[in-house]
Structure formats: C-alpha cells, structure tokens
Write a protein that holds these residues in place. Structure first.
Motif, PDB file in Angstrom:
ATOM      1  N   ARG A  89      23.642  30.963  45.843  1.00  0.00           N
ATOM      2  CA  ARG A  89      24.228  30.082  44.833  1.00  0.00           C
ATOM      3  C   ARG A  89      25.648  29.730  45.261  1.00  0.00           C
ATOM      4  O   ARG A  89      26.235  30.381  46.129  1.00  0.00           O
ATOM      5  CB  ARG A  89      24.260  30.777  43.467  1.00  0.00           C
ATOM      6  N   TRP A  90      26.192  28.705  44.622  1.00  0.00           N
ATOM      7  CA  TRP A  90      27.617  28.419  44.786  1.00  0.00           C
ATOM      8  C   TRP A  90      28.410  29.432  43.957  1.00  0.00           C
ATOM      9  O   TRP A  90      27.897  30.034  43.015  1.00  0.00           O
ATOM     10  CB  TRP A  90      27.935  26.999  44.315  1.00  0.00           C
ATOM     11  N   SER A  91      29.670  29.595  44.296  1.00  0.00           N
ATOM     12  CA  SER A  91      30.542  30.502  43.553  1.00  0.00           C
ATOM     13  C   SER A  91      30.548  30.136  42.074  1.00  0.00           C
ATOM     14  O   SER A  91      30.579  28.964  41.703  1.00  0.00           O
ATOM     15  CB  SER A  91      31.967  30.435  44.109  1.00  0.00           C
ATOM     16  N   THR A  92      30.505  31.152  41.221  1.00  0.00           N
ATOM     17  CA  THR A  92      30.551  30.943  39.773  1.00  0.00           C
ATOM     18  C   THR A  92      31.968  31.124  39.213  1.00  0.00           C
ATOM     19  O   THR A  92      32.145  31.254  38.002  1.00  0.00           O
ATOM     20  CB  THR A  92      29.593  31.928  39.072  1.00  0.00           C
ATOM     21  N   TRP A  93      32.953  31.142  40.104  1.00  0.00           N
ATOM     22  CA  TRP A  93      34.339  31.398  39.696  1.00  0.00           C
ATOM     23  C   TRP A  93      34.810  30.415  38.624  1.00  0.00           C
ATOM     24  O   TRP A  93      35.475  30.796  37.661  1.00  0.00           O
ATOM     25  CB  TRP A  93      35.245  31.323  40.921  1.00  0.00           C
ATOM     26  N   ASP A  94      34.462  29.151  38.768  1.00  0.00           N
ATOM     27  CA  ASP A  94      34.986  28.122  37.874  1.00  0.00           C
ATOM     28  C   ASP A  94      34.501  28.294  36.449  1.00  0.00           C
ATOM     29  O   ASP A  94      35.168  27.876  35.506  1.00  0.00           O
ATOM     30  CB  ASP A  94      34.593  26.737  38.404  1.00  0.00           C
ATOM     31  N   ASP A  95      33.319  28.887  36.258  1.00  0.00           N
ATOM     32  CA  ASP A  95      32.748  29.026  34.917  1.00  0.00           C
ATOM     33  C   ASP A  95      33.009  30.390  34.293  1.00  0.00           C
ATOM     34  O   ASP A  95      32.533  30.659  33.187  1.00  0.00           O
ATOM     35  CB  ASP A  95      31.226  28.808  34.973  1.00  0.00           C
ATOM     36  N   ALA A  96      33.731  31.261  34.986  1.00  0.00           N
ATOM     37  CA  ALA A  96      33.825  32.660  34.571  1.00  0.00           C
ATOM     38  C   ALA A  96      35.178  32.996  33.941  1.00  0.00           C
ATOM     39  O   ALA A  96      36.160  32.264  34.080  1.00  0.00           O
ATOM     40  CB  ALA A  96      33.587  33.565  35.780  1.00  0.00           C
ATOM     41  N   GLU A  97      35.174  34.129  33.255  1.00  0.00           N
ATOM     42  CA  GLU A  97      36.426  34.755  32.799  1.00  0.00           C
ATOM     43  C   GLU A  97      36.992  35.558  33.967  1.00  0.00           C
ATOM     44  O   GLU A  97      36.270  36.313  34.617  1.00  0.00           O
ATOM     45  CB  GLU A  97      36.135  35.678  31.618  1.00  0.00           C
ATOM     46  N   HIS A  98      38.267  35.393  34.248  1.00  0.00           N
ATOM     47  CA  HIS A  98      38.862  35.983  35.442  1.00  0.00           C
ATOM     48  C   HIS A  98      39.571  37.297  35.154  1.00  0.00           C
ATOM     49  O   HIS A  98      39.994  37.556  34.027  1.00  0.00           O
ATOM     50  CB  HIS A  98      39.850  35.000  36.079  1.00  0.00           C
ATOM     51  N   GLY A  99      39.708  38.107  36.198  1.00  0.00           N
ATOM     52  CA  GLY A  99      40.374  39.392  36.088  1.00  0.00           C
ATOM     53  C   GLY A  99      41.875  39.251  35.939  1.00  0.00           C
ATOM     54  O   GLY A  99      42.436  38.156  36.034  1.00  0.00           O
ATOM     55  N   PRO A 100      42.558  40.372  35.713  1.00  0.00           N
ATOM     56  CA  PRO A 100      43.989  40.338  35.405  1.00  0.00           C
ATOM     57  C   PRO A 100      44.840  39.972  36.614  1.00  0.00           C
ATOM     58  O   PRO A 100      44.432  40.116  37.766  1.00  0.00           O
ATOM     59  CB  PRO A 100      44.286  41.769  34.943  1.00  0.00           C
ATOM     60  N   LEU A 101      46.033  39.500  36.313  1.00  0.00           N
ATOM     61  CA  LEU A 101      47.045  39.213  37.330  1.00  0.00           C
ATOM     62  C   LEU A 101      47.999  40.393  37.433  1.00  0.00           C
ATOM     63  O   LEU A 101      48.208  41.114  36.454  1.00  0.00           O
ATOM     64  CB  LEU A 101      47.802  37.935  36.957  1.00  0.00           C
ATOM     65  N   PRO A 102      48.620  40.633  38.591  1.00  0.00           N
ATOM     66  CA  PRO A 102      48.467  39.871  39.834  1.00  0.00           C
ATOM     67  C   PRO A 102      47.126  40.136  40.487  1.00  0.00           C
ATOM     68  O   PRO A 102      46.685  41.283  40.565  1.00  0.00           O
ATOM     69  CB  PRO A 102      49.618  40.377  40.695  1.00  0.00           C
ATOM     70  N   ARG A 103      46.499  39.075  40.975  1.00  0.00           N
ATOM     71  CA  ARG A 103      45.173  39.165  41.561  1.00  0.00           C
ATOM     72  C   ARG A 103      45.268  39.663  43.004  1.00  0.00           C
ATOM     73  O   ARG A 103      46.117  39.197  43.763  1.00  0.00           O
ATOM     74  CB  ARG A 103      44.546  37.773  41.511  1.00  0.00           C
ATOM     75  N   PRO A 104      44.424  40.613  43.405  1.00  0.00           N
ATOM     76  CA  PRO A 104      44.452  41.060  44.803  1.00  0.00           C
ATOM     77  C   PRO A 104      44.213  39.901  45.772  1.00  0.00           C
ATOM     78  O   PRO A 104      43.476  38.957  45.461  1.00  0.00           O
ATOM     79  CB  PRO A 104      43.310  42.082  44.873  1.00  0.00           C
ATOM     80  N   GLU A 105      44.810  39.982  46.948  1.00  0.00           N
ATOM     81  CA  GLU A 105      44.727  38.889  47.910  1.00  0.00           C
ATOM     82  C   GLU A 105      43.303  38.647  48.398  1.00  0.00           C
ATOM     83  O   GLU A 105      42.967  37.537  48.815  1.00  0.00           O
ATOM     84  CB  GLU A 105      45.638  39.178  49.103  1.00  0.00           C
ATOM     85  N   TRP A 106      42.454  39.663  48.348  1.00  0.00           N
ATOM     86  CA  TRP A 106      41.110  39.508  48.894  1.00  0.00           C
ATOM     87  C   TRP A 106      40.160  38.744  47.980  1.00  0.00           C
ATOM     88  O   TRP A 106      39.055  38.373  48.390  1.00  0.00           O
ATOM     89  CB  TRP A 106      40.496  40.881  49.219  1.00  0.00           C
ATOM     90  N   VAL A 107      40.563  38.478  46.735  1.00  0.00           N
ATOM     91  CA  VAL A 107      39.684  37.765  45.805  1.00  0.00           C
ATOM     92  C   VAL A 107      39.511  36.319  46.271  1.00  0.00           C
ATOM     93  O   VAL A 107      40.490  35.616  46.520  1.00  0.00           O
ATOM     94  CB  VAL A 107      40.245  37.804  44.371  1.00  0.00           C
ATOM     95  N   VAL A 108      38.275  35.874  46.380  1.00  0.00           N
ATOM     96  CA  VAL A 108      37.958  34.512  46.822  1.00  0.00           C
ATOM     97  C   VAL A 108      37.862  33.613  45.590  1.00  0.00           C
ATOM     98  O   VAL A 108      36.990  33.810  44.744  1.00  0.00           O
ATOM     99  CB  VAL A 108      36.631  34.483  47.614  1.00  0.00           C
ATOM    100  N   THR A 109      38.739  32.631  45.506  1.00  0.00           N
ATOM    101  CA  THR A 109      38.783  31.751  44.335  1.00  0.00           C
ATOM    102  C   THR A 109      38.360  30.321  44.654  1.00  0.00           C
ATOM    103  O   THR A 109      38.246  29.503  43.737  1.00  0.00           O
ATOM    104  CB  THR A 109      40.203  31.722  43.741  1.00  0.00           C
ATOM    105  N   GLU A 110      38.125  29.997  45.912  1.00  0.00           N
ATOM    106  CA  GLU A 110      37.759  28.636  46.277  1.00  0.00           C
ATOM    107  C   GLU A 110      36.393  28.271  45.685  1.00  0.00           C
ATOM    108  O   GLU A 110      35.429  29.028  45.798  1.00  0.00           O
ATOM    109  CB  GLU A 110      37.699  28.481  47.800  1.00  0.00           C
TER     110      GLU A 110
END
Length: 320
Positions: A67-88
């Motif tokens: 599937r394509w990343s579901t990042w855009d439709d999701a609730e996101h984790g807290p900030l500051p976000r770790p650098e390894w998180v893929v948000t594209e």
C-alpha cells in the motif's frame, strides 16, 4: 412571443415535479435533489470515479509494496519526532509478516520507505474485533472511559458488530495516547509513529534484519543482569504511578529486553488508578506478577521488597 406564452412558461415552472409531489406528501420538500448526469447522481459518479482511480493506483504500487503510506490520514506521534520516522507521502508500506498474535491484536513487521530506498522497520499493531477474540477484560479496564453517545454505549454493552469495532478502536486510541504521553515523559516505551483507525504503527524494537527483541520471559539473565532488570522495571512502574497510571496487565510477556534495556509494551489497558475504583489492586497485581517472575529466577524478596514497593507506588500516585 406573446404575453400568454410567457405566462405558460411561468405556469410550467410552478408545476411540481413528480419527485417534489411525493416529497411534499412525505413532508420532505426541503430535501435537496441530487444533481443528475445521465442515470447516475453526481455523488455516485464521483464515488465510481474514485474507485477507478484507487484501482488504478493499486496496480501502480512499486517494489512489491502492499500500500501507499497512510501517514496523511493518520494521527501522528508526539514531537519532537525521531529523525528515522518516514513522513513522505510518496513512501510505500510493505508487510513482511507476523511478529506476534494475540487475543486482541496481531503485530506485523512493516517496512516503510520511498521506492528504491532501504526504508525503516516498524511494528504494525492491528486490533481485531471478531466474535471469538473479544477483549476479555474490558469491563474493568474501560471503567471511567464512558462514551458520550448512548447509542454507542448500548452497542458496546450488547457486543454488536458495531460495538465490537468501537471497542477495538477505543483500545487503539487508548494505547496510542498512553504511549505518546509516556514517550514524552521519557518512559521506556516504543515511539508511537501513528494511529489510523485500529492500526498502530510503532517503533520496531529489534535488529535490522527483522529479528524482534526477546520478551523478558525468554531471557535467562545472569544474577547481576537480573538485579539490574528488576530496578529498571520498578523505575518504569514508579514513572507510571507518578502520572497516576498502572500498566494493568504487566508481566514478563509484555516487557522486552532491547540491547540491555527493559522496554514496556502492550499498553491498551493502561489504568487511571485515581479514577478507577480498583486502581490500587491494579498496582498490586502489576507488582505481584513482576516480582513472581523475578523470584522464580532467583532474585530474593530482600531485593524486591514488594510490600515497600507497592506502598511507594500508591504514594507516588497520590492515592495513599
């Protein structure tokens, strides 16, 4: 054109359509008519076009992704976000198999990354609501988490299909909120990447080859390491208690040992020990379960001192 011709047009415009006449009889004259194009409503035409687009998109997934990343439709984790998180949003998700199965959820190994890039491994926890794997302890844990809509509460109480889905999503929401809160405080929990419906994507605790960190129940620590792990566990309990929380189901099976560090997982049933009438008992049960495993591995009561530990947790929670 003669004047009466205009009048005829006016009279024609004033004549109700058959649908309007039916609507007037039913008291629904104000209901807007759908825009029609051919035999399909405009809404149906848009829906079918989206289905065609989705079907086309699915065929275009690269690299064997699921599937394509579901990042855009999701609730996101807290900030500051770790650098390894893929948000594209151009990233894709590839399911690599099941890590763990349980009564309430399955955990899959997932790789998320841009096409052609290595990506990052994640744990995808997917809550289920099927009839034979219901949440067997939800009555006690959900105390104080009452939903506002009576229809939803009735569905939950009667365990309808709708109600079971609501319970599953409640657990997902509760775990994501608890992980976000505890990670922000510096607790030893995996980073919660996102929540989308009943699916949580979490930091994968393991090795780069996909080997998951062992549960505490699986390790055979030396005496010095055993004592260190006990103090790590009690420090985690004290941090939760200071926030008015108990794990609620702590055992050697929901603690991982990741590179020498004890990590707490499986937190959907985290208990507010102040609001929950059985809060002290939940704290006591966590202590008993944890100490029982350590005692079985040879750590003495003079080290664990469970009575004193429980008193400290109750005091830290402000309920003693």
């Amino acid at each position: 054109m003669r004047q009466h011709d205009f009048e005829d047009f006016d009279r024609f415009d004033e004549q109700p359509t058959r649908r309007q006449a039916r609507a007037r009889r039913r008291g629904r004259l104000d209901e807007p008519e759908p825009t029609r194009r051919g035999r399909l409503t405009e809404g149906e035409r848009v829906r079918l076009a989206k289905l065609r687009d989705d079907a086309y998109t699915e065929r275009q997934l690269p690299d064997g992704a699921d599937r394509w990343s579901t990042w855009d439709d999701a609730e996101h984790g807290p900030l500051p976000r770790p650098e390894w998180v893929v948000t594209e949003l151009a990233a894709v998700d590839t399911d690599l198999g099941v890590l763990k199965t349980g009564k309430e959820a399955d955990v899959h190994l997932l790789r998320r990354g841009l096409p052609g890039a290595p990506g990052v491994l994640l744990a995808a926890k997917r809550y289920r609501s099927d009839e034979h794997k219901l949440f067997h302890r939800d009555a006690g844990y959900l105390e104080g988490r009452r939903m506002r809509r009576s229809r939803e509460m009735r569905a939950i109480e009667h365990r309808t299909a709708f109600g079971r889905n609501l319970i599953a999503e409640q657990w997902a929401v509760a775990e994501f909120a608890a992980l976000s809160r505890l990670w922000t405080l510096g607790a030893p929990v995996p980073y919660p990447v996102q929540r989308n419906g009943t699916e949580l994507l979490l930091e994968f605790l393991g090795e780069d080859d996909g080997t998951a960190a062992p549960r505490l129940a699986q390790v055979r620590p030396e005496p010095g390491e055993l004592k260190d792990l006990w103090f790590q566990a009690t420090a985690a309990l004290e941090l939760l208690a200071s926030e008015g929380l108990a794990h609620g189901d702590l055992s050697a099976y929901n603690l991982l040992v990741h590179r020498g560090r004890l990590m707490v997982i499986d937190l959907p049933q985290v208990v507010d020990v102040v609001a929950n009438p059985g809060g002290v008992e939940f704290l006591a049960r966590d202590v008993r379960n944890l100490a029982g495993w350590f005692h079985g591995r040879g750590l003495g009561e003079h080290v664990t001192n469970t009575g004193e530990l429980l008193a400290e947790l109750v005091s830290a929670a402000g309920i003693g």
